[in-house]
Design an enzyme around this catalytic site. Structure first.
Site, PDB file in Angstrom:
ATOM      1  N   MET A  27       0.846  -1.202   0.000  1.00  0.00           N
ATOM      2  CA  MET A  27       0.000   0.000   0.000  1.00  0.00           C
ATOM      3  C   MET A  27       0.879   1.248   0.000  1.00  0.00           C
ATOM      4  O   MET A  27       0.424   2.341   0.359  1.00  0.00           O
ATOM      5  CB  MET A  27      -0.939  -0.010   1.209  1.00  0.00           C
ATOM      6  CG  MET A  27      -1.887  -1.217   1.180  1.00  0.00           C
ATOM      7  SD  MET A  27      -3.400  -0.995   2.127  1.00  0.00           S
ATOM      8  CE  MET A  27      -2.749  -0.705   3.740  1.00  0.00           C
ATOM      9  N   LEU A  30       6.646   2.983   1.637  1.00  0.00           N
ATOM     10  CA  LEU A  30       7.611   1.878   1.656  1.00  0.00           C
ATOM     11  C   LEU A  30       8.717   2.117   2.679  1.00  0.00           C
ATOM     12  O   LEU A  30       9.207   3.231   2.836  1.00  0.00           O
ATOM     13  CB  LEU A  30       8.216   1.701   0.260  1.00  0.00           C
ATOM     14  CG  LEU A  30       7.204   1.409  -0.861  1.00  0.00           C
ATOM     15  CD1 LEU A  30       7.926   1.232  -2.191  1.00  0.00           C
ATOM     16  CD2 LEU A  30       6.344   0.188  -0.538  1.00  0.00           C
ATOM     17  N   HIS A  31       9.091   1.036   3.354  1.00  0.00           N
ATOM     18  CA  HIS A  31      10.199   1.075   4.323  1.00  0.00           C
ATOM     19  C   HIS A  31      11.093  -0.133   4.045  1.00  0.00           C
ATOM     20  O   HIS A  31      10.850  -0.905   3.104  1.00  0.00           O
ATOM     21  CB  HIS A  31       9.643   1.095   5.749  1.00  0.00           C
ATOM     22  CG  HIS A  31       8.630   0.026   6.030  1.00  0.00           C
ATOM     23  ND1 HIS A  31       8.944  -1.319   6.013  1.00  0.00           N
ATOM     24  CD2 HIS A  31       7.303   0.092   6.304  1.00  0.00           C
ATOM     25  CE1 HIS A  31       7.866  -2.025   6.299  1.00  0.00           C
ATOM     26  NE2 HIS A  31       6.845  -1.193   6.453  1.00  0.00           N
ATOM     27  N   GLY A  33      11.334  -2.915   5.388  1.00  0.00           N
ATOM     28  CA  GLY A  33      10.639  -4.208   5.378  1.00  0.00           C
ATOM     29  C   GLY A  33      10.139  -4.524   3.971  1.00  0.00           C
ATOM     30  O   GLY A  33      10.298  -5.641   3.469  1.00  0.00           O
ATOM     31  N   HIS A  34       9.522  -3.527   3.317  1.00  0.00           N
ATOM     32  CA  HIS A  34       9.074  -3.729   1.929  1.00  0.00           C
ATOM     33  C   HIS A  34      10.273  -4.002   1.021  1.00  0.00           C
ATOM     34  O   HIS A  34      10.209  -4.853   0.127  1.00  0.00           O
ATOM     35  CB  HIS A  34       8.359  -2.477   1.397  1.00  0.00           C
ATOM     36  CG  HIS A  34       7.070  -2.151   2.085  1.00  0.00           C
ATOM     37  ND1 HIS A  34       6.904  -1.042   2.868  1.00  0.00           N
ATOM     38  CD2 HIS A  34       5.881  -2.796   2.091  1.00  0.00           C
ATOM     39  CE1 HIS A  34       5.669  -1.001   3.328  1.00  0.00           C
ATOM     40  NE2 HIS A  34       5.021  -2.059   2.870  1.00  0.00           N
ATOM     41  N   GLN A 144       6.054 -11.574   6.894  1.00  0.00           N
ATOM     42  CA  GLN A 144       5.533 -12.315   8.041  1.00  0.00           C
ATOM     43  C   GLN A 144       4.943 -11.383   9.107  1.00  0.00           C
ATOM     44  O   GLN A 144       4.155 -11.811   9.947  1.00  0.00           O
ATOM     45  CB  GLN A 144       6.667 -13.168   8.639  1.00  0.00           C
ATOM     46  CG  GLN A 144       6.334 -13.910   9.919  1.00  0.00           C
ATOM     47  CD  GLN A 144       5.175 -14.877   9.768  1.00  0.00           C
ATOM     48  OE1 GLN A 144       4.905 -15.387   8.665  1.00  0.00           O
ATOM     49  NE2 GLN A 144       4.457 -15.132  10.854  1.00  0.00           N
ATOM     50  N   GLN A 149      -2.753 -12.157   7.857  1.00  0.00           N
ATOM     51  CA  GLN A 149      -2.888 -11.913   6.412  1.00  0.00           C
ATOM     52  C   GLN A 149      -2.190 -13.024   5.623  1.00  0.00           C
ATOM     53  O   GLN A 149      -2.738 -13.561   4.661  1.00  0.00           O
ATOM     54  CB  GLN A 149      -2.280 -10.551   6.070  1.00  0.00           C
ATOM     55  CG  GLN A 149      -2.099 -10.282   4.586  1.00  0.00           C
ATOM     56  CD  GLN A 149      -1.768  -8.831   4.300  1.00  0.00           C
ATOM     57  OE1 GLN A 149      -2.652  -7.979   4.313  1.00  0.00           O
ATOM     58  NE2 GLN A 149      -0.521  -8.510   4.030  1.00  0.00           N
ATOM     59  N   SER A 182       4.450   0.734   8.057  1.00  0.00           N
ATOM     60  CA  SER A 182       4.153   2.057   7.487  1.00  0.00           C
ATOM     61  C   SER A 182       3.485   2.942   8.531  1.00  0.00           C
ATOM     62  O   SER A 182       3.598   4.165   8.495  1.00  0.00           O
ATOM     63  CB  SER A 182       3.229   1.916   6.273  1.00  0.00           C
ATOM     64  OG  SER A 182       3.847   1.104   5.307  1.00  0.00           O
TER      65      SER A 182
HETATM   66  O1  PAF Z   1      -0.202  -5.740   3.491  1.00  0.00           O
HETATM   67  C1  PAF Z   1      -0.640  -4.816   2.761  1.00  0.00           C
HETATM   68  O2  PAF Z   1       0.017  -3.802   2.532  1.00  0.00           O
HETATM   69  C2  PAF Z   1      -2.016  -4.955   2.140  1.00  0.00           C
HETATM   70  O3  PAF Z   1      -2.875  -5.652   2.973  1.00  0.00           O
HETATM   71  C3  PAF Z   1      -1.990  -5.607   0.733  1.00  0.00           C
HETATM   72  C4  PAF Z   1      -1.506  -7.036   0.801  1.00  0.00           C
HETATM   73  C5  PAF Z   1      -1.094  -4.782  -0.190  1.00  0.00           C
HETATM   74  C6  PAF Z   1      -3.395  -5.613   0.128  1.00  0.00           C
HETATM   75  O4  PAF Z   1      -3.921  -4.331   0.027  1.00  0.00           O
END
Ligand code: PAF
Length: 275
Positions: A27, A30-31, A33-34, A144, A149, A182
């Site tokens: 979403m 970004l940090h 972790g991403h 993780q 999720q 985030s």
């Molecule tokens: O983890 C997230 O950032 C969101 O839940 C995702 C997987 C991008 C879905 O919108």
């Protein structure tokens, strides 16, 4: 420099001869972790797609959809060059404003995060399946940090026979233990210090993890030491079912915790060996 696509048709055309594709749904905001997910994706694929889309379907009334940080230029600037960014407008994914048909996360979707955030996981799974259908990657990479999720996306892939592998990367933490998120950018300095209660609870559970009871007692004591952290839940779940483990459980459980710090809801998790 990253390549930017905002429409489904243009992205699909670009991916026609893209070889092995790895996909990182995000979403934005970004940090590191991403970025760890993206670097993992780069290692296993010819082409890496990162989606940046704040999905209205997974936010409830009164949640932070409106204030969720959005800065596409900043996000693109931190991504490695060569990565394909898919950043659609809401109307591109939801031309009617909403969807008639959405996925159901089932009973586990109503527990823990889903209990406090009704409909969140249905909306999350719905956008993830849409994005998978658009990108058609060979592998999708998740963090993780969002354990429930990850559990539900795995089950969706299995239950719906989706032709994609899932790769899950470990949580990235600050040196003092705070899991990268985030939402950390909402925290004031004192709140950031309070937020350390989550990782402290997980460490306490790990250190005291002879039984479920000893792990829960230790974690709750660590959380109680930070009374301004408004704890939603702490529990130990079986990673295979996401159900709370029984008292005599032996093996690896996942300790999960959620708390509100100021107006910010934070989650974290860690493996705990019991028995
Ligand atoms: O983890 C997230 O950032 C969101 O839940 C995702 C997987 C991008 C879905 O919108």
């Amino acid at each position: 420099m990253t390549e930017l696509f905002t429409t489904i048709d243009a992205l699909r055309a670009r991916l026609e001869d893209a070889g092995r594709v790895a996909f990182v749904p995000t979403m934005g905001a970004l940090h590191d972790g991403h970025l760890a997910l993206v670097h993992r994706a780069i290692q296993v694929a010819d082409t890496v797609v990162v989606s940046i889309f704040v999905n209205p379907l997974q936010f409830g009334e009164g949640e932070d959809f409106g204030r969720y940080p959005r800065d596409l230029d900043a996000d693109r600037a931190v991504l490695p060059s060569g990565v394909i960014v898919f950043a659609p407008e809401v109307t591109e994914l939801y031309p009617d404003g909403d969807v008639q048909v959405r996925l159901s996360a089932g009973a586990i979707g109503d527990t823990f995060e889903g209990k406090t955030r009704p409909g969140h996981f249905d909306g999350m799974l719905t956008v993830v399946v849409k994005l998978l259908n658009i990108v058609t990657p060979h592998v999708v990479v998740f963090g993780q940090k969002d354990a429930q999720q990850v559990f539900l996306v795995r089950r969706m892939i299995q239950d719906l026979n989706l032709p994609v592998a899932i790769d899950v990367a470990p949580t990235v933490r600050e040196p003092d233990g705070l899991a990268l998120s985030s939402r950390n950018r909402y925290l004031s300095e004192p709140e950031r210090s309070t937020a350390l209660a989550l990782s402290a609870a997980l460490s306490a559970a790990t250190d005291a993890s002879a039984t479920r009871e000893s792990a829960v007692t230790a974690a709750k004591a660590a959380l109680a030491a930070e009374p301004t952290a408004d704890v939603d839940y702490f529990d130990l779940v079986d990673p295979a079912t996401f159900l709370p483990v029984p008292d005599d459980f032996a093996g690896e459980a996942t300790a999960i915790v959620a708390a509100r710090v100021g107006t910010t809801r934070l989650i974290d998790n860690a493996p705990v060996i019991l028995g």
